[in-house]
Design a protein around this motif. Structure first.
Motif, short mmCIF file in Angstrom:
data_model
loop_
_atom_site.label_atom_id
_atom_site.label_comp_id
_atom_site.label_asym_id
_atom_site.label_seq_id
_atom_site.Cartn_x
_atom_site.Cartn_y
_atom_site.Cartn_z
N ASN A 41 0.79 -1.23 0.00
CA ASN A 41 0.00 0.00 0.00
C ASN A 41 0.83 1.28 0.00
O ASN A 41 0.31 2.34 0.31
CB ASN A 41 -0.97 0.05 1.19
N PHE A 42 2.09 1.18 -0.33
CA PHE A 42 2.88 2.39 -0.46
C PHE A 42 2.57 2.94 -1.85
O PHE A 42 3.11 2.47 -2.84
CB PHE A 42 4.37 2.06 -0.30
N ARG A 43 1.66 3.91 -1.89
CA ARG A 43 1.05 4.24 -3.18
C ARG A 43 1.99 4.95 -4.15
O ARG A 43 1.70 5.09 -5.32
CB ARG A 43 -0.25 5.01 -3.00
N LEU A 44 3.15 5.38 -3.64
CA LEU A 44 4.11 5.95 -4.56
C LEU A 44 4.90 4.85 -5.25
O LEU A 44 5.68 5.10 -6.16
CB LEU A 44 5.09 6.86 -3.81
N PHE A 45 4.69 3.62 -4.81
CA PHE A 45 5.52 2.54 -5.32
C PHE A 45 4.79 1.45 -6.08
O PHE A 45 5.36 0.76 -6.88
CB PHE A 45 6.33 1.93 -4.17
N GLU A 46 3.52 1.27 -5.80
CA GLU A 46 2.83 0.20 -6.51
C GLU A 46 1.40 0.54 -6.81
O GLU A 46 0.79 1.39 -6.19
CB GLU A 46 2.92 -1.11 -5.71
N GLU A 47 0.86 -0.16 -7.78
CA GLU A 47 -0.50 0.10 -8.24
C GLU A 47 -1.54 -0.63 -7.42
O GLU A 47 -2.63 -0.13 -7.20
CB GLU A 47 -0.64 -0.41 -9.69
N ASP A 48 -1.20 -1.84 -6.98
CA ASP A 48 -2.21 -2.67 -6.35
C ASP A 48 -2.62 -2.11 -5.00
O ASP A 48 -1.81 -1.56 -4.27
CB ASP A 48 -1.69 -4.10 -6.17
N HIS B 104 11.14 16.00 -10.70
CA HIS B 104 11.08 15.36 -12.02
C HIS B 104 11.71 13.97 -11.99
O HIS B 104 11.19 13.04 -12.60
CB HIS B 104 11.86 16.20 -13.05
N ALA B 105 12.86 13.84 -11.30
CA ALA B 105 13.54 12.54 -11.30
C ALA B 105 12.64 11.50 -10.65
O ALA B 105 12.54 10.36 -11.12
CB ALA B 105 14.88 12.62 -10.57
N LEU B 106 11.95 11.89 -9.60
CA LEU B 106 11.04 10.96 -8.94
C LEU B 106 9.87 10.63 -9.85
O LEU B 106 9.53 9.47 -10.06
CB LEU B 106 10.53 11.56 -7.62
N HIS B 107 9.24 11.67 -10.39
CA HIS B 107 8.05 11.42 -11.21
C HIS B 107 8.39 10.66 -12.48
O HIS B 107 7.82 9.63 -12.78
CB HIS B 107 7.31 12.71 -11.56
N ALA B 108 9.35 11.21 -13.25
CA ALA B 108 9.60 10.64 -14.56
C ALA B 108 10.06 9.19 -14.45
O ALA B 108 9.58 8.32 -15.18
CB ALA B 108 10.64 11.47 -15.31
N PHE B 109 10.96 8.90 -13.50
CA PHE B 109 11.52 7.54 -13.45
C PHE B 109 10.71 6.56 -12.60
O PHE B 109 10.66 5.38 -12.89
CB PHE B 109 12.97 7.57 -12.98
N PHE B 110 10.07 7.06 -11.52
CA PHE B 110 9.44 6.09 -10.62
C PHE B 110 7.92 6.09 -10.67
O PHE B 110 7.29 5.13 -10.29
CB PHE B 110 9.95 6.32 -9.19
N LEU B 111 7.33 7.18 -11.15
CA LEU B 111 5.87 7.19 -11.23
C LEU B 111 5.39 6.95 -12.66
O LEU B 111 4.41 6.26 -12.89
CB LEU B 111 5.30 8.50 -10.67
N SER B 112 6.08 7.52 -13.64
CA SER B 112 5.62 7.40 -15.03
C SER B 112 6.36 6.35 -15.85
O SER B 112 5.75 5.59 -16.59
CB SER B 112 5.74 8.75 -15.75
N VAL B 133 18.14 2.54 -12.19
CA VAL B 133 17.48 3.01 -10.98
C VAL B 133 18.50 3.68 -10.06
O VAL B 133 18.26 4.76 -9.51
CB VAL B 133 16.76 1.84 -10.26
N GLU B 134 19.66 3.05 -9.94
CA GLU B 134 20.68 3.62 -9.06
C GLU B 134 21.12 5.00 -9.57
O GLU B 134 21.25 5.95 -8.78
CB GLU B 134 21.88 2.68 -8.96
N THR B 135 21.29 5.10 -10.88
CA THR B 135 21.69 6.40 -11.45
C THR B 135 20.60 7.44 -11.20
O THR B 135 20.89 8.58 -10.82
CB THR B 135 21.94 6.26 -12.97
N ALA B 136 19.35 7.06 -11.42
CA ALA B 136 18.24 8.01 -11.22
C ALA B 136 18.18 8.46 -9.76
O ALA B 136 17.93 9.63 -9.47
CB ALA B 136 16.91 7.37 -11.64
#
Lengths: 249, 425
Positions: A41-48, B104-112, B133-136
């Motif tokens: 449930n860490f919503r920044l990390f996973e979808e489910d 941006h680094a968080l959003h572009a690489f880890f959210l989008s 991932v390590e580089t980002a």
């Protein structure tokens, strides 16, 4: 036999999610955790989404229960978690947003939405006003250090504790300039430390985001502040992060 | 009529859901439903002292607290007639660049980005691309450390206040960090190369791109407002007067229009409007995208963000050189904080937050109490534009399998990098 990993949930209610980002500011430590624990449930990390009675060993709650969905989720998680931890000032004390209680909430709602919106307008409560809280990691935001220490302690089956030193002590140990002596407002003498007096490092007086320290000498501080400051000014400062409610003045 | 609903979309800042309906073969409607509770920040500020505003408004958002803090400060300085020094401005610009880099680094690489490679859980993403991932993360950390050194803390800055900075940022530490700028720029470039190998979905919808514009600089701290549709430049005051906030039923986020039309802000808007002002390495990188500007494909917001990271690393180095020169001047320390007296007045400020133009507006009484506060965030500004994009996109993907449709819709929503915490505030 493979060791059963500890199942940890990190739940964000309404808020800025700054405490989650504070954890992510130590990304390598965070990623290393996954060998020991399962994070859900860490919503920044996973979808489910894992609600509906999924069981957790530990649940961290961040933010304020400010919608019906927030409240339902909080109750559901409490029921299904062995240990529940309030993560950060919002969950702990109501946080900055609890300043809403010093306004007429309907009036400011109508002011913002020009009387045109129909939507819920909850009071800002601390998580402990709705469910039982086992531990608190204080601060706005939390320090990642404390978060990881909590997790490590719980992993080896210990009860984590936050040392009861006032911010003032941590400030002096580090040799920062005392802003109180410069007649500025500072709640450092009555606020729980652990933050390394980080605000004082930038010469910003403490506003008490970590809540009241044990055995705080509140009256002494207020008396001292009154030498240079009006009662109203002091009360306003005590309001910001919720210390005022803790001392019932 | 066919409807699509996606509840509680994760990997965004704040909570939101999507509701779409295909009305007929040529018409679809799409709506974002936001799910943050009413914090009423603009209301809780009333009657409080002006110096509380930068501290309270930073708490609107944990991913972009620096720009809320600084925009609030800039607006209050206008209200209080404070003129800040070049020393203060250069440090503020470094802070905003650092903010863009880590946001941006968080959003572009880890959210989008995981969307583009079809991974839903980031722990799987980390496993599949450990090196990148390590580089980002290292790149993001560089931005985080600059924020910490100048702002006093990584989340929710302390050192930046109305009138400047309380203390001089630790120069030795800053200097040490800046020594790695070439390595970091190289890392940013390599990540850009890696990212743009992925194909973005096809989509186009011309719209009005709005950003700040300054001569000789990729506008970040101030400037006039550029509207791409008629290439007109307006001052901030006229922009604010042309902006309207629409209250929606059962919605806590107002939809923002300019002269009754929706518009787009953020990385793609800035790239379209300010390409010529990008730093050289970012310009070189851009060529690899093999696209022409203006780019009307909103998915490209992801690549535009990574391109901006490259730009910001170079920009930060330039700003640091400027700062070092100023630091040699006599009385440098006195120029980091301006003293002032409270006076009644009105002040507003625009700044480029990672997600686009951000507005803070305050009115103070003679004791420095806040008697009016209005905040309009980039997400509130682009939400109508996103909904219109989604309506058009729904029609274009209507023949795809349902699960694929949902995935593409989430990919488009996340490409915008919406921050519902900001938008609701």
């Amino acid at each position: 036999m493979k060791e059963q990993k500890l199942k940890i949930a990190i739940i964000s209610l309404t808020g800025c999610e700054g405490c989650c980002f504070a954890i992510l500011d130590w990304p390598k430590k965070f990623l290393a955790l996954r060998t020991k624990i399962e994070i859900k449930n860490f919503r920044l990390f996973e979808e489910d989404v894992h609600f509906n009675a999924e069981k957790f060993d530990i649940a961290f709650i961040e933010g304020s229960p400010l919608t019906k969905a927030d409240v339902d989720r909080l109750k559901d998680v409490r029921q299904n978690s062995k240990t529940l931890i309030a993560l950060g000032s919002c969950a702990d004390l109501g946080g900055i947003y609890h300043l809403k209680k010093y306004q007429d909430k309907n009036k400011i709602f109508d002011h913002i939405y020009r009387g045109e919106a129909v939507a819920d307008n909850f009071d800002v409560l601390a998580v402990s006003e709705l469910v039982k809280v086992d531990y608190v990691i204080p601060g706005c935001p939390i320090t990642a250090d404390e978060f990881f220490n909590f997790v490590y302690q719980l992993l080896i089956g210990k009860s984590p504790i936050i040392k009861q030193n006032p911010v003032c002590y941590e400030c002096q140990v580090r040799g920062f300039e005392c802003v109180l002596q410069n007649n500025e407002l500072c709640l450092g003498p009555i606020t729980q430390g652990g933050c390394e007096a980080i605000c004082l490092k930038s010469k910003q007086g403490c506003w008490g985001c970590r809540g009241l320290v044990e055995d705080a000498e509140v009256d002494n501080l207020i008396k001292k502040l009154k030498e240079k400051r009006s009662e109203k000014e002091i009360m306003k400062a005590l309001e910001v992060f919720g210390i005022k409610e803790q001392i019932n003045v | 009529m066919k409807t699509i609903e996606i509840n509680h979309i994760a990997k965004t800042e704040g909570h939101l859901s999507f509701v779409g309906a295909l009305i007929d073969a040529d018409f679809a409607e799409a709506r974002i439903e936001t799910e943050e509770g009413a914090r009423l920040i603009e209301g809780i500020m009333l009657g409080r002292k002006f110096f509380e505003a930068p501290i309270i408004t930073a708490r609107i958002c944990g991913i972009c607290p620096i720009v809320h803090n600084l925009t609030s400060i800039k607006a209050l300085e206008q209200a209080l007639n404070i003129k800040v020094t070049p020393e203060i401005i250069v440090l503020r610009k470094m802070l905003i660049n650092a903010q863009w880099i880590h946001s941006h680094a968080l959003h572009a690489f880890f959210l989008s980005f995981p969307d583009l490679v079809g991974i839903s859980n980031n722990f799987d993403f980390v496993k599949k691309y450990p090196k990148e991932v390590e580089t980002a993360l290292e790149l993001r950390d560089w931005g985080v450390q600059i924020s910490r050194i100048i702002g006093g803390r990584t989340v929710h800055p302390i050192n930046s206040v109305v009138g400047g900075f309380n203390v001089e940022p630790d120069f030795a530490e800053l200097n040490e960090l800046m020594k790695s700028n070439k390595k970091v720029l190289d890392q940013a470039g390599r990540l850009f190369d890696f990212a743009v190998k992925q194909k973005l979905p096809k989509f186009e919808r011309p719209t009005n791109y709005v950003s700040l514009k300054t001569k000789g600089e990729y506008a970040i701290y101030d400037g006039k407002v550029l509207f791409s549709d008629n290439n007109s430049l307006d001052n901030a005051e006229n922009f604010i007067q042309g902006v309207s906030e629409l209250v929606m039923p059962n919605e806590k986020v107002k939809r923002v229009q300019h002269l009754n039309r929706s518009f787009m802000v953020g990385a793609l808007a800035r790239l379209n409007n300010n390409f010529n002002e990008l730093n050289p390495t970012a310009k070189q990188c851009f060529k690899k995208l093999k696209i022409k500007l203006p780019c009307y494909n909103s998915f490209y917001n992801i690549f535009a963000q990574i391109l901006e990271v490259v730009h910001c690393v170079e920009e930060t180095s330039k700003l640091f050189v400027e700062y070092c020169v100023l630091r040699e001047n006599k009385d440098f320390h006195k120029k980091l904080k301006i003293s002032f007296k409270p006076n009644p007045g009105r002040g507003y400020a625009l700044m480029e937050a990672p997600r686009g133009v951000l507005l803070h507006d305050y009115e103070l009484d003679r004791e420095g109490n806040i008697i009016h506060c209005n905040i309009i965030t980039p997400t509130a500004m682009f939400l109508s534009n996103l909904e219109q994009d989604l309506g058009k996109y729904l029609l274009e993907i209507k023949n795809k399998p349902a699960e694929r449709q949902k995935q593409l819709i989430k990919t488009l929503i996340r490409a915008y990098d919406p921050c519902i915490s900001c938008a609701t505030h």
